[in-house]
Design an enzyme around this catalytic site. Structure first.
Site, short mmCIF file in Angstrom:
data_model
loop_
_atom_site.label_atom_id
_atom_site.label_comp_id
_atom_site.label_asym_id
_atom_site.label_seq_id
_atom_site.Cartn_x
_atom_site.Cartn_y
_atom_site.Cartn_z
N ARG A 13 -1.03 -0.56 6.07
CA ARG A 13 0.22 -0.54 5.30
C ARG A 13 0.00 -1.28 3.97
O ARG A 13 -0.03 -0.68 2.90
CB ARG A 13 1.34 -1.19 6.13
CG ARG A 13 2.74 -0.89 5.66
CD ARG A 13 3.19 -1.74 4.50
NE ARG A 13 3.13 -3.17 4.80
CZ ARG A 13 3.23 -4.11 3.87
NH1 ARG A 13 3.41 -3.78 2.61
NH2 ARG A 13 3.14 -5.39 4.18
N ASP A 14 -0.23 -2.58 4.04
CA ASP A 14 -0.33 -3.39 2.81
C ASP A 14 -1.59 -3.05 2.02
O ASP A 14 -1.59 -3.04 0.80
CB ASP A 14 -0.34 -4.88 3.18
CG ASP A 14 0.22 -5.76 2.08
OD1 ASP A 14 0.49 -5.24 0.99
OD2 ASP A 14 0.38 -6.97 2.30
N HIS A 211 2.20 -14.36 6.35
CA HIS A 211 1.55 -13.27 5.61
C HIS A 211 1.02 -13.84 4.30
O HIS A 211 1.77 -14.08 3.37
CB HIS A 211 2.62 -12.19 5.36
CG HIS A 211 2.15 -10.98 4.61
ND1 HIS A 211 1.91 -9.78 5.23
CD2 HIS A 211 1.91 -10.78 3.29
CE1 HIS A 211 1.53 -8.88 4.32
NE2 HIS A 211 1.53 -9.47 3.14
N HIS A 213 -1.73 -13.74 1.11
CA HIS A 213 -2.71 -13.01 0.29
C HIS A 213 -3.74 -14.02 -0.22
O HIS A 213 -3.43 -15.19 -0.45
CB HIS A 213 -2.01 -12.30 -0.87
CG HIS A 213 -1.35 -11.02 -0.45
ND1 HIS A 213 -1.65 -9.81 -1.01
CD2 HIS A 213 -0.42 -10.77 0.49
CE1 HIS A 213 -0.92 -8.86 -0.44
NE2 HIS A 213 -0.15 -9.41 0.48
N CYS A 244 -2.90 -6.84 -5.61
CA CYS A 244 -1.62 -7.21 -6.16
C CYS A 244 -1.35 -6.24 -7.30
O CYS A 244 -2.15 -6.14 -8.23
CB CYS A 244 -1.70 -8.65 -6.68
SG CYS A 244 -0.22 -9.18 -7.50
N ASN A 253 -4.89 -9.13 1.07
CA ASN A 253 -4.54 -10.02 2.17
C ASN A 253 -5.77 -10.83 2.59
O ASN A 253 -6.90 -10.46 2.31
CB ASN A 253 -4.09 -9.20 3.39
CG ASN A 253 -2.80 -8.46 3.13
OD1 ASN A 253 -2.80 -7.37 2.57
ND2 ASN A 253 -1.69 -9.05 3.55
ZN ZN Z 1 1.41 -8.36 1.38
#
Ligand code: ZN
Length: 312
Positions: A13-14, A211, A213, A244, A253
């Site tokens: 997802r991320d 969460h 990064h 980002c 992440n």
């Molecule tokens: Zn994230």
């Protein structure tokens, strides 16, 4: 008995959401299966957003189905609103994460809603879930994912009081859990410890996830800061995939393999076989040729002194 820690693989997802290329469903499923072989059991597998906005996630339901077919998996998905949450629920998500921005500026820019409107949407999602359960449907857990909790690229500082208030509002709206996210990699361990302590005072055990990064290299340091506070669920992405959107080339992440290596080395039980996880990282590199991956342990290899307790 070793202290268990849960790792949630969020790369699908991320990690994928900011890539230009659309990864074929079959490759996503091969990635899932490789990490499952390594012992990963929680996956944030997709985001239920309109395919027109994010073609990468057009196959969300198929990826969730693929993840659910693997024995013992718990499938998390992201949903920005009620419509997305209904689709996430219908697909059989075990955990639905609603992202809410702690930064008012980020909230308005990113999802075109004020924070209050986001909390109202969260309340609607919780009611829809409850209705579904009453009708014999699936009982998904609803998590409020508080993004930009440690700072924001638009407004800079995000006042801690506002983060605490937003967490309280989410719990009052019916969220089962709140988790804090350092969306843009601004957090430092002292700040993380301070804010988690404050939110824990109002949320108790309903504060679980973290969460982080690794945009500025402090991802694992931030994990350590909240491990000490009893947090035992962490998001990470294989190969530190992602980035980002406001900082091209920045790392994503915390890398799953580095996080698992740190935790296993410290004596925590992640259930993960590091060698198999490094193989999964190599598969990901093959799926995404030319894509920079950011973890350290896959390149350096495991130390000769490392003994994986899972397979000892
Ligand atoms: Zn994230």
């Amino acid at each position: 008995m070793r202290d268990p820690v849960t790792i949630v693989e969020v790369g699908l997802r991320d990690g994928l959401q900011i890539l230009d290329r659309v990864v074929p469903t079959a490759d996503k499923l091969a990635w899932l299966a490789a990490e499952h072989r390594a012992g990963v059991r929680r996956f944030e597998a997709a985001s239920f957003v309109p395919p027109k906005l994010l073609p990468q996630m057009a196959d969300a339901a198929a990826v969730v189905a693929g993840a659910r077919a693997l024995p013992g998996t718990v499938v998390h998905t992201l949903a920005p609103n009620l419509k997305g949450a209904a689709a996430a629920l219908a697909a059989g998500s075990d955990v639905i994460v609603l992202p809410l921005s702690a930064s008012e500026a980020h909230s308005r820019a990113n999802i075109r809603k004020s924070r209050e409107e986001s909390v109202e949407e969260l309340a609607r999602v919780c009611r829809a879930r409850d209705e579904s359960v009453r009708g014999g449907g699936h009982a998904a857990r609803i998590d409020a994912g508080i993004s930009t909790a440690f700072g924001c690229t638009i407004q800079g500082e995000v006042p801690e009081d506002e983060v605490v208030r937003l967490c309280e509002a989410c719990l009052e709206a019916g969220a089962d859990r709140v988790a804090l996210a350092d969306t843009v990699g601004y957090a430092d361990p002292a700040q993380v410890r301070r804010l988690y302590t404050r939110v824990k005072a109002v949320a108790g055990d309903r504060l679980q996830g973290a969460h982080f990064h690794d945009t500025r290299g402090l991802g694992l340091a931030n994990v350590l800061a909240v491990l000490d506070l009893g947090i035992r669920e962490f998001d990470s992405s294989l190969g530190g995939l992602g980035g980002c959107p406001h900082a091209p080339g920045a790392s994503g992440n915390v890398a799953t393999e580095d996080l698992a290596f740190m935790l296993e080395s410290m004596g925590f039980d992640t259930g993960i076989d590091l060698e198999a996880l490094i193989e999964a990282q190599r598969l990901l590199a093959a799926i995404l040729p030319g894509q920079p991956l950011h973890g350290k342990i896959a390149a350096a290899g495991l130390p000769k002194s490392f003994r994986s307790p899972v397979h000892a």
